[in-house]
Design a protein around this motif. Structure first.
Motif, PDB file in Angstrom:
ATOM      1  N   LEU A  80       6.690  16.462   0.903  1.00  0.00           N
ATOM      2  CA  LEU A  80       5.302  16.812   0.636  1.00  0.00           C
ATOM      3  C   LEU A  80       5.292  17.868  -0.460  1.00  0.00           C
ATOM      4  O   LEU A  80       5.537  19.047  -0.210  1.00  0.00           O
ATOM      5  CB  LEU A  80       4.621  17.301   1.916  1.00  0.00           C
ATOM      6  N   HIS A  81       5.030  17.404  -1.679  1.00  0.00           N
ATOM      7  CA  HIS A  81       5.091  18.243  -2.870  1.00  0.00           C
ATOM      8  C   HIS A  81       3.750  18.944  -3.062  1.00  0.00           C
ATOM      9  O   HIS A  81       2.693  18.312  -3.016  1.00  0.00           O
ATOM     10  CB  HIS A  81       5.426  17.361  -4.074  1.00  0.00           C
ATOM     11  N   GLY A  82       3.801  20.259  -3.263  1.00  0.00           N
ATOM     12  CA  GLY A  82       2.581  21.054  -3.376  1.00  0.00           C
ATOM     13  C   GLY A  82       1.803  20.855  -4.660  1.00  0.00           C
ATOM     14  O   GLY A  82       0.600  21.101  -4.702  1.00  0.00           O
ATOM     15  N   ASP A  83       2.447  20.392  -5.727  1.00  0.00           N
ATOM     16  CA  ASP A  83       1.767  20.160  -7.004  1.00  0.00           C
ATOM     17  C   ASP A  83       1.215  18.740  -6.999  1.00  0.00           C
ATOM     18  O   ASP A  83       1.902  17.784  -7.361  1.00  0.00           O
ATOM     19  CB  ASP A  83       2.741  20.367  -8.167  1.00  0.00           C
ATOM     20  N   THR A  84      -0.043  18.597  -6.583  1.00  0.00           N
ATOM     21  CA  THR A  84      -0.627  17.268  -6.415  1.00  0.00           C
ATOM     22  C   THR A  84      -0.854  16.536  -7.729  1.00  0.00           C
ATOM     23  O   THR A  84      -1.009  15.324  -7.735  1.00  0.00           O
ATOM     24  CB  THR A  84      -1.970  17.350  -5.652  1.00  0.00           C
ATOM     25  N   GLY A  85      -0.814  17.243  -8.840  1.00  0.00           N
ATOM     26  CA  GLY A  85      -1.006  16.603 -10.141  1.00  0.00           C
ATOM     27  C   GLY A  85       0.287  16.337 -10.877  1.00  0.00           C
ATOM     28  O   GLY A  85       0.277  15.876 -12.022  1.00  0.00           O
ATOM     29  N   ALA A  86       1.430  16.581 -10.246  1.00  0.00           N
ATOM     30  CA  ALA A  86       2.722  16.410 -10.903  1.00  0.00           C
ATOM     31  C   ALA A  86       2.990  14.942 -11.219  1.00  0.00           C
ATOM     32  O   ALA A  86       2.486  14.040 -10.550  1.00  0.00           O
ATOM     33  CB  ALA A  86       3.835  16.955 -10.015  1.00  0.00           C
ATOM     34  N   ASP A  87       3.799  14.726 -12.251  1.00  0.00           N
ATOM     35  CA  ASP A  87       4.227  13.376 -12.615  1.00  0.00           C
ATOM     36  C   ASP A  87       5.268  12.930 -11.602  1.00  0.00           C
ATOM     37  O   ASP A  87       6.391  13.435 -11.576  1.00  0.00           O
ATOM     38  CB  ASP A  87       4.808  13.375 -14.031  1.00  0.00           C
ATOM     39  N   ALA A  88       4.912  11.981 -10.761  1.00  0.00           N
ATOM     40  CA  ALA A  88       5.808  11.541  -9.692  1.00  0.00           C
ATOM     41  C   ALA A  88       6.972  10.716 -10.209  1.00  0.00           C
ATOM     42  O   ALA A  88       7.919  10.460  -9.481  1.00  0.00           O
ATOM     43  CB  ALA A  88       5.020  10.730  -8.665  1.00  0.00           C
ATOM     44  N   SER A  89       6.925  10.299 -11.459  1.00  0.00           N
ATOM     45  CA  SER A  89       8.004   9.485 -12.021  1.00  0.00           C
ATOM     46  C   SER A  89       9.039  10.311 -12.764  1.00  0.00           C
ATOM     47  O   SER A  89       9.935   9.757 -13.381  1.00  0.00           O
ATOM     48  CB  SER A  89       7.424   8.432 -12.973  1.00  0.00           C
ATOM     49  N   ALA A  90       8.924  11.634 -12.713  1.00  0.00           N
ATOM     50  CA  ALA A  90       9.844  12.489 -13.463  1.00  0.00           C
ATOM     51  C   ALA A  90      11.107  12.751 -12.659  1.00  0.00           C
ATOM     52  O   ALA A  90      11.061  13.362 -11.605  1.00  0.00           O
ATOM     53  CB  ALA A  90       9.162  13.800 -13.825  1.00  0.00           C
ATOM     54  N   SER A  91      12.239  12.278 -13.167  1.00  0.00           N
ATOM     55  CA  SER A  91      13.521  12.565 -12.529  1.00  0.00           C
ATOM     56  C   SER A  91      13.870  14.021 -12.749  1.00  0.00           C
ATOM     57  O   SER A  91      13.407  14.654 -13.692  1.00  0.00           O
ATOM     58  CB  SER A  91      14.623  11.683 -13.113  1.00  0.00           C
ATOM     59  N   GLY A  92      14.702  14.549 -11.885  1.00  0.00           N
ATOM     60  CA  GLY A  92      15.157  15.922 -12.035  1.00  0.00           C
ATOM     61  C   GLY A  92      14.224  16.948 -11.428  1.00  0.00           C
ATOM     62  O   GLY A  92      14.526  18.132 -11.430  1.00  0.00           O
ATOM     63  N   GLU A  96       0.838  -1.200   0.000  1.00  0.00           N
ATOM     64  CA  GLU A  96       0.000   0.000   0.000  1.00  0.00           C
ATOM     65  C   GLU A  96       0.871   1.247   0.000  1.00  0.00           C
ATOM     66  O   GLU A  96       2.070   1.184   0.257  1.00  0.00           O
ATOM     67  CB  GLU A  96      -0.927  -0.004   1.216  1.00  0.00           C
ATOM     68  N   LEU A  97       0.249   2.386  -0.261  1.00  0.00           N
ATOM     69  CA  LEU A  97       0.894   3.694  -0.217  1.00  0.00           C
ATOM     70  C   LEU A  97       2.214   3.737  -0.980  1.00  0.00           C
ATOM     71  O   LEU A  97       3.272   3.968  -0.401  1.00  0.00           O
ATOM     72  CB  LEU A  97       1.106   4.138   1.237  1.00  0.00           C
ATOM     73  N   PRO A  98       2.176   3.529  -2.297  1.00  0.00           N
ATOM     74  CA  PRO A  98       3.424   3.597  -3.066  1.00  0.00           C
ATOM     75  C   PRO A  98       3.976   5.016  -3.083  1.00  0.00           C
ATOM     76  O   PRO A  98       3.240   5.977  -3.306  1.00  0.00           O
ATOM     77  CB  PRO A  98       2.985   3.165  -4.471  1.00  0.00           C
ATOM     78  N   LEU A  99       5.252   5.133  -2.803  1.00  0.00           N
ATOM     79  CA  LEU A  99       5.900   6.441  -2.796  1.00  0.00           C
ATOM     80  C   LEU A  99       7.132   6.405  -3.691  1.00  0.00           C
ATOM     81  O   LEU A  99       7.969   5.503  -3.537  1.00  0.00           O
ATOM     82  CB  LEU A  99       6.321   6.832  -1.378  1.00  0.00           C
ATOM     83  N   PRO A 100       7.262   7.371  -4.591  1.00  0.00           N
ATOM     84  CA  PRO A 100       8.493   7.436  -5.369  1.00  0.00           C
ATOM     85  C   PRO A 100       9.647   7.847  -4.452  1.00  0.00           C
ATOM     86  O   PRO A 100       9.476   8.680  -3.564  1.00  0.00           O
ATOM     87  CB  PRO A 100       8.205   8.510  -6.420  1.00  0.00           C
ATOM     88  N   VAL A 101      10.795   7.233  -4.659  1.00  0.00           N
ATOM     89  CA  VAL A 101      11.971   7.526  -3.846  1.00  0.00           C
ATOM     90  C   VAL A 101      12.965   8.302  -4.711  1.00  0.00           C
ATOM     91  O   VAL A 101      13.431   7.809  -5.739  1.00  0.00           O
ATOM     92  CB  VAL A 101      12.639   6.242  -3.318  1.00  0.00           C
ATOM     93  N   TYR A 102      13.244   9.515  -4.279  1.00  0.00           N
ATOM     94  CA  TYR A 102      14.211  10.370  -4.964  1.00  0.00           C
ATOM     95  C   TYR A 102      15.466  10.491  -4.114  1.00  0.00           C
ATOM     96  O   TYR A 102      15.400  10.416  -2.892  1.00  0.00           O
ATOM     97  CB  TYR A 102      13.646  11.785  -5.159  1.00  0.00           C
ATOM     98  N   VAL A 103      16.588  10.711  -4.779  1.00  0.00           N
ATOM     99  CA  VAL A 103      17.841  10.996  -4.091  1.00  0.00           C
ATOM    100  C   VAL A 103      18.218  12.430  -4.425  1.00  0.00           C
ATOM    101  O   VAL A 103      18.160  12.842  -5.596  1.00  0.00           O
ATOM    102  CB  VAL A 103      18.956  10.024  -4.525  1.00  0.00           C
TER     103      VAL A 103
END
Length: 196
Positions: free
Chosen positions: A137-149, A44-51
């Motif tokens: 906690l990203h303010g743009d709730t419609g952003a593409d969470a898979s976008a690197s950079g 449950e609750l998949p979260l993208p992990v960024y470095v």
């Protein structure tokens, strides 16, 4: 206010479901809570992990890169472990199961964020130079969470997960514009006194 949890890539979810369905993968996992859980286990609750890279004072502009997706593994109504996936040449694949303070702290931080009035898209942001993991906690709730950079916006919130580095308060939301300078300062070499 509900969090806008981004959908994980379908292959990432399938790889975690396949690992959960494999008695060998679960039995060989170094997660006692996962091995002893009774009943069905659900990701449950998949979260993208960024470095976050290059936050050194002289390192230039920091950058983020997407390194994986993390799922909290629930048994009933509680998280007992987490599962990470990684991107390979063949697509998203299962990486490993784990438990410990960061898995528990992620669930706690998500519950805390759900009580906030502002809607956010939750992500995880790792800062390797500080051995630090935050709920982003990203303010743009419609952003593409898979976008690197994608960089955290100055008004986004970072919630350091416990254990946090000395001098940085865990479980407390910080604006990026306030926390990034603190993280940079923590990496600055100490000033030495003048010779006697």
């Amino acid at each position: 206010m509900p969090l806008y949890v981004p959908p994980a890539p379908a292959p990432a979810l399938r790889s975690v479901l396949a690992a959960l369905g494999s008695p060998t993968a679960v039995r060989e996992a170094r997660t006692p809570a996962l091995r002893s859980a009774t009943g069905p286990l659900t990701p449950e609750l998949p979260l993208p992990v960024y470095v976050l890279d290059r936050i050194m004072p002289s390192g230039g502009t920091p950058r983020t890169r997407l390194t994986g997706w993390r799922f909290l593994i629930h048994s009933g109504d509680r998280a007992v472990a987490a599962a990470d996936t990684k991107l390979t040449a063949d697509g998203w694949t299962f990486s490993h199961f784990f438990e410990g303070p960061y898995a528990t702290a992620t669930g706690t931080a998500l519950r805390q964020a759900e009580a906030m009035e502002t809607p956010f898209q939750p992500r995880l942001l790792s800062v390797p130079e500080l051995y630090m993991l935050t709920l982003w906690l990203h303010g743009d709730t419609g952003a593409d969470a898979s976008a690197s950079g994608t960089m955290p916006a100055p008004t986004d919130l970072l919630v350091p997960l416990a254990p946090a580095p000395p001098g940085i308060a865990a479980r407390r939301p910080h604006r990026v514009s306030e926390l990034l300078p603190v993280m940079t300062m923590r990496l600055s070499p100490p000033l030495l006194g003048s010779p006697a």
